[in-house]
Design a protein around this motif. Structure first.
Motif, PDB file in Angstrom:
ATOM      1  N   PRO A 544      11.013  16.508  -0.374  1.00 33.42           N
ATOM      2  CA  PRO A 544      12.383  15.990  -0.469  1.00 33.42           C
ATOM      3  C   PRO A 544      12.542  14.568   0.067  1.00 33.42           C
ATOM      4  CG  PRO A 544      12.355  18.229   0.427  1.00 33.42           C
ATOM      5  CD  PRO A 544      10.944  17.741   0.423  1.00 33.42           C
ATOM      6  N   ARG A 545      11.592  14.088   0.853  1.00 34.83           N
ATOM      7  CA  ARG A 545      11.678  12.742   1.429  1.00 34.83           C
ATOM      8  C   ARG A 545      10.814  11.757   0.653  1.00 34.83           C
ATOM      9  NH1 ARG A 545       9.977  15.602   5.823  1.00 34.83           N
ATOM     10  NH2 ARG A 545       8.179  14.215   6.108  1.00 34.83           N
ATOM     11  N   ILE A 546      10.418  12.108  -0.565  1.00 36.68           N
ATOM     12  CA  ILE A 546       9.454  11.291  -1.288  1.00 36.68           C
ATOM     13  C   ILE A 546       9.995   9.889  -1.576  1.00 36.68           C
ATOM     14  CG2 ILE A 546      10.167  11.975  -3.621  1.00 36.68           C
ATOM     15  CD1 ILE A 546       6.558  11.510  -2.303  1.00 36.68           C
ATOM     16  N   ALA A 547      11.315   9.735  -1.749  1.00 35.48           N
ATOM     17  CA  ALA A 547      11.885   8.404  -2.010  1.00 35.48           C
ATOM     18  C   ALA A 547      11.677   7.493  -0.810  1.00 35.48           C
ATOM     19  CB  ALA A 547      13.371   8.534  -2.336  1.00 35.48           C
ATOM     20  N   SER A 548      11.950   8.012   0.380  1.00 35.91           N
ATOM     21  CA  SER A 548      11.761   7.213   1.585  1.00 35.91           C
ATOM     22  C   SER A 548      10.283   6.912   1.830  1.00 35.91           C
ATOM     23  CB  SER A 548      12.353   7.951   2.789  1.00 35.91           C
ATOM     24  OG  SER A 548      12.051   7.301   3.996  1.00 35.91           O
ATOM     25  N   ILE A 549       9.436   7.912   1.596  1.00 35.35           N
ATOM     26  CA  ILE A 549       7.998   7.717   1.805  1.00 35.35           C
ATOM     27  C   ILE A 549       7.463   6.664   0.846  1.00 35.35           C
ATOM     28  CG2 ILE A 549       5.750   8.839   1.603  1.00 35.35           C
ATOM     29  CD1 ILE A 549       7.066  11.418   2.596  1.00 35.35           C
ATOM     30  N   LEU A 550       7.892   6.709  -0.421  1.00 38.72           N
ATOM     31  CA  LEU A 550       7.429   5.737  -1.404  1.00 38.72           C
ATOM     32  C   LEU A 550       7.893   4.332  -1.039  1.00 38.72           C
ATOM     33  CD1 LEU A 550       6.000   5.089  -4.053  1.00 38.72           C
ATOM     34  CD2 LEU A 550       8.107   5.678  -5.271  1.00 38.72           C
ATOM     35  N   HIS A 551       9.157   4.219  -0.590  1.00 43.57           N
ATOM     36  CA  HIS A 551       9.665   2.901  -0.183  1.00 43.57           C
ATOM     37  C   HIS A 551       8.842   2.326   0.966  1.00 43.57           C
ATOM     38  CE1 HIS A 551      12.138   0.256   2.385  1.00 43.57           C
ATOM     39  NE2 HIS A 551      12.545  -0.237   1.225  1.00 43.57           N
ATOM     40  N   ASN A 552       8.582   3.135   1.984  1.00 43.30           N
ATOM     41  CA  ASN A 552       7.817   2.657   3.132  1.00 43.30           C
ATOM     42  C   ASN A 552       6.380   2.294   2.742  1.00 43.30           C
ATOM     43  OD1 ASN A 552      10.050   3.094   4.756  1.00 43.30           O
ATOM     44  ND2 ASN A 552       9.360   5.127   5.427  1.00 43.30           N
ATOM     45  N   ALA A 553       5.802   3.078   1.829  1.00 42.68           N
ATOM     46  CA  ALA A 553       4.431   2.799   1.391  1.00 42.68           C
ATOM     47  C   ALA A 553       4.351   1.458   0.675  1.00 42.68           C
ATOM     48  CB  ALA A 553       3.937   3.921   0.477  1.00 42.68           C
ATOM     49  N   LEU A 554       5.315   1.187  -0.208  1.00 43.80           N
ATOM     50  CA  LEU A 554       5.305  -0.072  -0.941  1.00 43.80           C
ATOM     51  C   LEU A 554       5.607  -1.250  -0.024  1.00 43.80           C
ATOM     52  CD1 LEU A 554       7.155   1.066  -4.192  1.00 43.80           C
ATOM     53  CD2 LEU A 554       4.704   0.723  -3.877  1.00 43.80           C
ATOM     54  N   ASP A 555       6.529  -1.049   0.894  1.00 40.65           N
ATOM     55  CA  ASP A 555       6.873  -2.116   1.824  1.00 40.65           C
ATOM     56  C   ASP A 555       5.669  -2.494   2.691  1.00 40.65           C
ATOM     57  OD1 ASP A 555       8.816  -3.908   2.980  1.00 40.65           O
ATOM     58  OD2 ASP A 555       8.764  -2.637   4.759  1.00 40.65           O
ATOM     59  N   ARG A 556       4.861  -1.492   3.038  1.00 42.56           N
ATOM     60  CA  ARG A 556       3.680  -1.744   3.862  1.00 42.56           C
ATOM     61  C   ARG A 556       2.620  -2.541   3.087  1.00 42.56           C
ATOM     62  NH1 ARG A 556       3.035   1.045   8.448  1.00 42.56           N
ATOM     63  NH2 ARG A 556       4.434   2.670   7.671  1.00 42.56           N
ATOM     64  N   LEU A 557       2.642  -2.435   1.756  1.00 38.96           N
ATOM     65  CA  LEU A 557       1.639  -3.121   0.935  1.00 38.96           C
ATOM     66  C   LEU A 557       1.976  -4.580   0.659  1.00 38.96           C
ATOM     67  CD1 LEU A 557       0.678  -0.463  -1.769  1.00 38.96           C
ATOM     68  CD2 LEU A 557      -0.587  -1.092   0.278  1.00 38.96           C
ATOM     69  N   ARG A 558       3.164  -4.999   1.037  1.00 40.39           N
ATOM     70  CA  ARG A 558       3.535  -6.398   0.764  1.00 40.39           C
ATOM     71  C   ARG A 558       2.556  -7.371   1.431  1.00 40.39           C
ATOM     72  NH1 ARG A 558       8.228  -8.073  -1.277  1.00 40.39           N
ATOM     73  NH2 ARG A 558       9.855  -6.561  -1.760  1.00 40.39           N
ATOM     74  N   ILE A 559       2.195  -7.054   2.660  1.00 46.22           N
ATOM     75  CA  ILE A 559       1.260  -7.894   3.403  1.00 46.22           C
ATOM     76  C   ILE A 559       0.085  -7.033   3.819  1.00 46.22           C
ATOM     77  CG2 ILE A 559       0.920  -9.350   5.426  1.00 46.22           C
ATOM     78  CD1 ILE A 559       2.761 -10.603   3.404  1.00 46.22           C
ATOM     79  N   CYS A 560      -1.101  -7.474   3.498  1.00 52.53           N
ATOM     80  CA  CYS A 560      -2.330  -6.804   3.918  1.00 52.53           C
ATOM     81  C   CYS A 560      -2.919  -7.581   5.089  1.00 52.53           C
ATOM     82  CB  CYS A 560      -3.319  -6.733   2.754  1.00 52.53           C
ATOM     83  SG  CYS A 560      -4.973  -6.143   3.216  1.00 52.53           S
ATOM     84  N   SER A 561      -3.574  -6.881   5.993  1.00 48.68           N
ATOM     85  CA  SER A 561      -4.170  -7.553   7.145  1.00 48.68           C
ATOM     86  C   SER A 561      -5.256  -8.526   6.733  1.00 48.68           C
ATOM     87  CB  SER A 561      -4.733  -6.518   8.126  1.00 48.68           C
ATOM     88  OG  SER A 561      -5.704  -5.711   7.495  1.00 48.68           O
ATOM     89  N   ASN A 562      -5.752  -8.384   5.502  1.00 49.65           N
ATOM     90  CA  ASN A 562      -6.787  -9.296   5.008  1.00 49.65           C
ATOM     91  C   ASN A 562      -6.235 -10.362   4.078  1.00 49.65           C
ATOM     92  OD1 ASN A 562      -9.051  -8.123   6.311  1.00 49.65           O
ATOM     93  ND2 ASN A 562      -9.043  -6.465   4.818  1.00 49.65           N
ATOM     94  N   ASP A 563      -4.917 -10.467   3.985  1.00 46.72           N
ATOM     95  CA  ASP A 563      -4.324 -11.544   3.188  1.00 46.72           C
ATOM     96  C   ASP A 563      -4.554 -12.887   3.897  1.00 46.72           C
ATOM     97  OD1 ASP A 563      -3.408 -10.105   1.072  1.00 46.72           O
ATOM     98  OD2 ASP A 563      -1.396  -9.797   1.847  1.00 46.72           O
ATOM     99  N   PRO A 564      -4.686 -13.973   3.168  1.00 46.93           N
ATOM    100  CA  PRO A 564      -4.530 -14.112   1.709  1.00 46.93           C
ATOM    101  C   PRO A 564      -5.798 -13.791   0.901  1.00 46.93           C
ATOM    102  CG  PRO A 564      -4.919 -16.249   2.674  1.00 46.93           C
ATOM    103  CD  PRO A 564      -4.865 -15.281   3.826  1.00 46.93           C
ATOM    104  N   VAL A 565      -6.909 -13.463   1.588  1.00 48.30           N
ATOM    105  CA  VAL A 565      -8.155 -13.189   0.855  1.00 48.30           C
ATOM    106  C   VAL A 565      -7.978 -12.019  -0.088  1.00 48.30           C
ATOM    107  CG1 VAL A 565     -10.577 -12.538   1.087  1.00 48.30           C
ATOM    108  CG2 VAL A 565      -9.562 -14.143   2.720  1.00 48.30           C
TER     109      VAL A 565
END
Length: 623
Positions: A544-565
């Protein structure tokens, strides 16, 4: 658990026939199926007609199973109780039979300090446990198996004939040593030396043909390949990860939607595996108390009729991809899928949209058609072969592909009519994506350049295969695969599951894999463990919380610790498997390979959300 014991799942996924295992005093190779102690009640038969029928067809087509052979699935042997004199298990011959003494002799060679240790054979060791070597002066030394063996691309395995490699055809019986210079592991600093003065650098042992021709030896089967071999041997480090890649076929068990008798017969299908006539049903009732207790009130003819229906359905189902059958069940839209019963193989509920689609969510959920909470599922995994040097890839649709690698799959038995398998129970979440929304995204002008780059990367990657490479799974698959990995990482944080405990099944199925439209799109994220009758319900509670989980997952992918590489990485022809990736690394999308169905290939977070390098091709443009 003793040092010489393995879990059932390890025998299927890691230490199956042909794999080398380190024991406290020696190394062994796990024996083939003929050398498993399967007498009495040492094993349990697993009934999964879809899996056995499909393997019968595919292995017969590949010439690895005699036509007409009926396979059965059995668990690895387990001791019935601790009072047995000799526990049930798997015979594991000693391999390799060359050992290195732990006693070190120091010296100098060409002005450099060296260390050398005596090289001895298994038969040279003391007769009490074969743990020590006794020198001529009475000194004793512990021994360890030598690190290097020889193998060929057909999976054959043999000891290196060190005397022949060092001396050629010249006979010599002088003592031999492993000599090392410095503290590095550089092969150039390690040599095999003989008392006669001859020596061989391990760097030279890597040269093609230097170790001679393969004799077709199969120590796990205690024989030689009847077809012979003659290929050039390759040096193989005994403890390296490329010594053994298991070939495992996995399916999710599906329910039989029929009457009560059909459900009972399906539950007892393992006990009825040998039933071929109505008369056999009567015998099963007579001699099997379990069958008698469950099916006693029903007529033998009705029982046999239901059994035939189940088998016929499995044969029909085996003609198509296992994932297609699974998707059809999960995406049916029925409020309840399967039976809510403790012995059910699958029970799931399609959630109403208002139960999971939060109207205040900061993400567009229109591309998700349904969310299914899978309360109970059964996963059956079967080992049918293995490769060395390279892992045989699994196709994106979950089927066995006839891939022409430089290596070929090796058999785990000579002529056994059964295969080792395990069943695992767990729970999961299935997300059905709108195929038309993904098709529209793929046709966008901004998406096409990224699609072409992924295709170009695949073109570079497929050159590693000698003939037929795995087909491109399609850009919709790359999209769904990336979403799956993002969700697995976020679910672990949300539910507290260990990252390696989750698994995935990605459904991007269609008539073409050339990057076109996918007719069936969905992902199943689940957890399963051997011997467990379900889990704690953490995944189901997260549905039932899949919308919130998906939002947080995508938000976390905006910046990777290995960016900009990471964000700037493009599929290219210089980095092996990385050619199948866009913006993906261990800091963002890569997960444990035991959790990924396709060995962390074909991932790109640029397809999901805008990154610092690009945003035109993102599926979720606003979060």
């Amino acid at each position: 658990m003793t040092k010489n014991a393995q879990r059932l799942s390890q025998v299927i996924s890691t230490f199956g026939p042909g794999a080398m295992v380190d024991l406290p005093t020696r190394s062994v190779v796990v024996g083939g199926l003929e050398h498993w102690d399967m007498q009495g009640n040492a094993f349990t038969t697993i009934a999964e007609p879809r899996l056995t029928t499909r393997l019968e067809q595919l292995l017969a087509d590949q010439g690895r199973l005699a036509p007409g052979t009926r396979l059965s699935l059995r668990t690895p042997p387990v001791s019935a109780n601790g009072a047995e004199r000799m526990p049930r298990g798997v015979t594991a011959p000693v391999f390799p039979t060359w050992f290195v003494c732990e006693q070190v002799e120091t010296g100098t060679t060409s002005g450099k300090a060296t260390r050398r240790r005596r090289l001895v054979r298994w038969q040279d060791l003391d007769t009490r446990g074969r743990r020590r070597f006794v020198f001529d002066d009475g000194r004793k030394s512990e021994v360890t198996p030598i690190r290097f063996v020889a193998a060929c691309e057909k999976g054959h395995l043999q000891d290196i004939d060190w005397r022949w490699v060092v001396h050629g055809s010249t006979p010599c019986q002088e003592p031999m040593w492993v000599e090392e210079e410095g503290t590095s592991a550089d092969p150039a600093a390690t040599s095999i030396v003989c008392g006669c003065g001859s020596r061989l650098s391990l760097r030279d042992a890597f040269l093609p043909g230097r170790l001679g021709k393969c004799r077709g030896e199969r120590p796990w089967l205690l024989d030689r390949d009847p077809d012979g071999c003659g290929d050039k041997l390759k040096l193989l480090t005994r403890t390296a990860t490329n010594t053994h890649f298991p070939q495992v076929y996995t399916v999710i068990s599906l329910p039989t939607e029929d009457d009560e008798l059909t459900r009972l017969v399906e539950e007892l299908s393992a006990d009825l595996a040998g039933v071929q006539s109505v008369g056999d049903v009567a015998q099963a009732k007579r001699f099997n108390p379990k069958v008698s207790a469950s099916l006693g009130p029903y007529a033998d003819g009705d029982i046999f009729d239901r059994l035939q229906r189940i088998r016929d359905g499995a044969r029909i189902d085996a003609r198509r991809s296992p994932k297609l059958s699974e998707f059809t069940v999960f995406a049916s839209g029925r409020p309840e899928i399967g039976h809510n019963h403790p012995t059910a193989k699958l029970y799931a509920q399609t959630l109403p949209r208002d139960a999971w689609a939060d109207p205040d969510a900061r993400i567009d959920l229109s591309a998700i058609r349904n969310v299914v909470a899978v309360h109970r599922l059964r996963e059956v995994s079967c080992l049918y072969g293995f490769t060395r040097f390279e892992a045989a890839p699994t196709s994106a649709d979950g089927d066995i592909e006839d891939i022409q690698l430089a290596v070929r799959g090796a058999p785990i038995s000579r002529d056994a009519d059964w295969l080792p398998a395990i069943e695992q129970f767990g729970e999961g979440i299935f997300i059905h994506f709108d195929e038309s929304a993904i098709a529209r995204w793929l046709e966008r002008e901004q998406t096409r350049p990224r699609h072409q780059k992924l295709l170009a990367g695949y073109g570079h990657w497929q050159r590693r295969f000698s003939r037929n490479a795995p087909q491109y799974p399609g850009t919709p698959y790359v999209l769904l695969h990336s979403i799956s990995h993002a969700l697995m990482a976020e679910i672990c944080l949300d539910c507290g599951y260990p990252a390696s405990s989750l698994k995935e099944r990605v459904y991007a199925l269609g008539s073409s894999r050339a990057g076109g439209d996918a007719e069936h799109c969905g992902i199943l994220i689940y957890t399963a463990s051997a011997g467990a009758q379900g889990t704690l319900g953490g995944l189901v509670a997260a549905a039932p919380r899949i919308a919130s989980i998906l939002h947080n997952a995508l938000d976390r992918l905006r910046i990777c610790s290995n960016d900009p590489v990471c964000a700037d990485h493009e599929p290219d022809d210089k980095s092996g498997d990385r050619a199948t990736h866009g913006a993906a690394c261990h800091g963002c999308l890569l997960v444990a390979e035991t959790s990924c169905e396709i060995r962390n290939l074909f991932l790109d977070r640029t397809l999901l959300i805008p990154t610092m390098a690009a945003e035109e091709s993102s599926f979720f443009s606003a979060i």
